[in-house]
Scaffold this active site. Structure first.
Site, PDB file in Angstrom:
ATOM      1  N   HIS A  43      37.299  35.188  40.414  1.00  0.00           N
ATOM      2  CA  HIS A  43      36.178  36.061  40.062  1.00  0.00           C
ATOM      3  C   HIS A  43      36.725  37.470  39.878  1.00  0.00           C
ATOM      4  O   HIS A  43      37.153  38.107  40.846  1.00  0.00           O
ATOM      5  CB  HIS A  43      35.127  36.029  41.181  1.00  0.00           C
ATOM      6  CG  HIS A  43      33.906  36.842  40.884  1.00  0.00           C
ATOM      7  ND1 HIS A  43      32.828  36.879  41.740  1.00  0.00           N
ATOM      8  CD2 HIS A  43      33.574  37.651  39.843  1.00  0.00           C
ATOM      9  CE1 HIS A  43      31.890  37.670  41.239  1.00  0.00           C
ATOM     10  NE2 HIS A  43      32.334  38.160  40.085  1.00  0.00           N
ATOM     11  N   GLU A  70      35.253  33.614  36.600  1.00  0.00           N
ATOM     12  CA  GLU A  70      33.907  34.052  36.953  1.00  0.00           C
ATOM     13  C   GLU A  70      33.797  35.541  36.675  1.00  0.00           C
ATOM     14  O   GLU A  70      34.705  36.312  37.014  1.00  0.00           O
ATOM     15  CB  GLU A  70      33.620  33.781  38.427  1.00  0.00           C
ATOM     16  CG  GLU A  70      33.628  32.312  38.800  1.00  0.00           C
ATOM     17  CD  GLU A  70      33.353  32.084  40.266  1.00  0.00           C
ATOM     18  OE1 GLU A  70      32.982  30.954  40.623  1.00  0.00           O
ATOM     19  OE2 GLU A  70      33.526  33.035  41.068  1.00  0.00           O
ATOM     20  N   THR A 100      29.657  38.674  49.101  1.00  0.00           N
ATOM     21  CA  THR A 100      29.982  37.613  48.159  1.00  0.00           C
ATOM     22  C   THR A 100      28.750  37.383  47.291  1.00  0.00           C
ATOM     23  O   THR A 100      27.688  37.947  47.561  1.00  0.00           O
ATOM     24  CB  THR A 100      30.394  36.318  48.892  1.00  0.00           C
ATOM     25  OG1 THR A 100      30.824  35.336  47.938  1.00  0.00           O
ATOM     26  CG2 THR A 100      29.243  35.762  49.726  1.00  0.00           C
ATOM     27  N   HIS A 191      29.524  27.168  46.145  1.00  0.00           N
ATOM     28  CA  HIS A 191      29.138  28.268  47.027  1.00  0.00           C
ATOM     29  C   HIS A 191      28.799  27.743  48.418  1.00  0.00           C
ATOM     30  O   HIS A 191      27.827  27.032  48.610  1.00  0.00           O
ATOM     31  CB  HIS A 191      27.966  29.100  46.511  1.00  0.00           C
ATOM     32  CG  HIS A 191      27.867  30.436  47.218  1.00  0.00           C
ATOM     33  ND1 HIS A 191      28.665  31.508  46.874  1.00  0.00           N
ATOM     34  CD2 HIS A 191      27.125  30.854  48.253  1.00  0.00           C
ATOM     35  CE1 HIS A 191      28.389  32.541  47.651  1.00  0.00           C
ATOM     36  NE2 HIS A 191      27.465  32.159  48.507  1.00  0.00           N
ATOM     37  N   GLY A 213      36.225  27.836  47.586  1.00  0.00           N
ATOM     38  CA  GLY A 213      37.251  28.825  47.872  1.00  0.00           C
ATOM     39  C   GLY A 213      37.433  29.135  49.337  1.00  0.00           C
ATOM     40  O   GLY A 213      38.451  28.797  49.942  1.00  0.00           O
TER      41      GLY A 213
END
Length: 239
Positions: A43, A70, A100, A191, A213
């Site tokens: 990201h 991302e 986040t 997520h 992640g």
């Protein structure tokens, strides 16, 4: 079983904590791929708090699976993506004060700007995914943009406490997965997924890829990246 995309942002988070050159996200990506990951996700935030432009440029040259970028749907980020040409782009919401990504993209509320970004990227041969909550209205808006994929936000499922609450959130994800496919969208998810909650999501019909992640990087601190990735692949088929 869906494929596994590993988000390596937090390798860069550790590096940026000391403004040094290590650990190197590109080196981490090599280990992650060798361990069996099917893709690498990063990201590039507008505030550049972890991943930097140079990281993406290097990863584009070195990743051997696929690189998923991302990013926010801004003119500057679209221009960057058109220059670097990742394998995929996932458009996400972004607020500077958040720790986040806190929720899905409001596609319905900004369909013109999101649709323009989707058109520009996909006309350049870069498939686009929209990170959205498992909500029928958002899925319908996503389909109207012409995006190829949606990535279902699994945060509410991940944060649900108690078996009944988890079942309810999983049912919403399953319904969203079906709705997305009926609209012609391909489906990913991510997520908050961990070794302990990933299997039910991995079993959803039509799920193509899970992007994970924090849980993997946290585990890697204790056991190393390669083992952490292999364990997640096993967790996806467990239960």
């Amino acid at each position: 079983m869906p494929t596994l995309g590993v988000n390596i942002d937090h390798v860069a988070t550790i590096r940026q904590a000391r403004r040094t050159v290590e650990p190197d996200p590109a080196a981490a990506a090599v280990l992650v791929e060798l361990a069996g990951a099917d893709g690498i996700t990063v990201h590039l935030r507008e505030d550049r708090r972890h991943i930097q432009d140079r990281d993406v440029e290097i990863l584009r040259r070195t990743v051997r699976t696929h690189l998923n970028l991302e990013m926010a749907a801004t003119r500057a980020m679209v221009d960057f993506a058109l220059d670097v040409r990742p394998d995929y782009v996932t458009l996400v919401p972004e607020r500077r004060e958040e720790v986040t990504t806190e929720g899905g993209l409001d596609v319905g509320g900004q369909i013109a700007s999101v649709g323009l970004a989707v058109e520009q990227l996909q006309c350049a041969g870069i498939p686009v995914s929209l990170f959205v909550d498992p909500d029928a209205a958002q899925l319908q808006a996503s389909a109207r943009t012409g995006a190829k994929f949606v990535e279902l936000h699994t945060g509410r499922y991940a944060e649900a406490r108690g078996e009944q609450a988890q079942r309810s959130e999983l049912a919403q994800l399953a319904a969203a997965c079906d709705e997305a496919q009926a609209l012609g969208l391909r489906v990913n998810a991510g997520h908050g997924l961990t070794y302990w909650n990933v299997a039910p999501v991995a079993r959803l019909s039509g799920m193509e890829e899970l992007n994970i992640g924090h849980s993997i990087i946290a585990r890697a601190v204790l056991v190393g990246l390669e083992r952490a990735v292999r364990e997640m692949k096993q967790a996806m088929i467990a239960g």
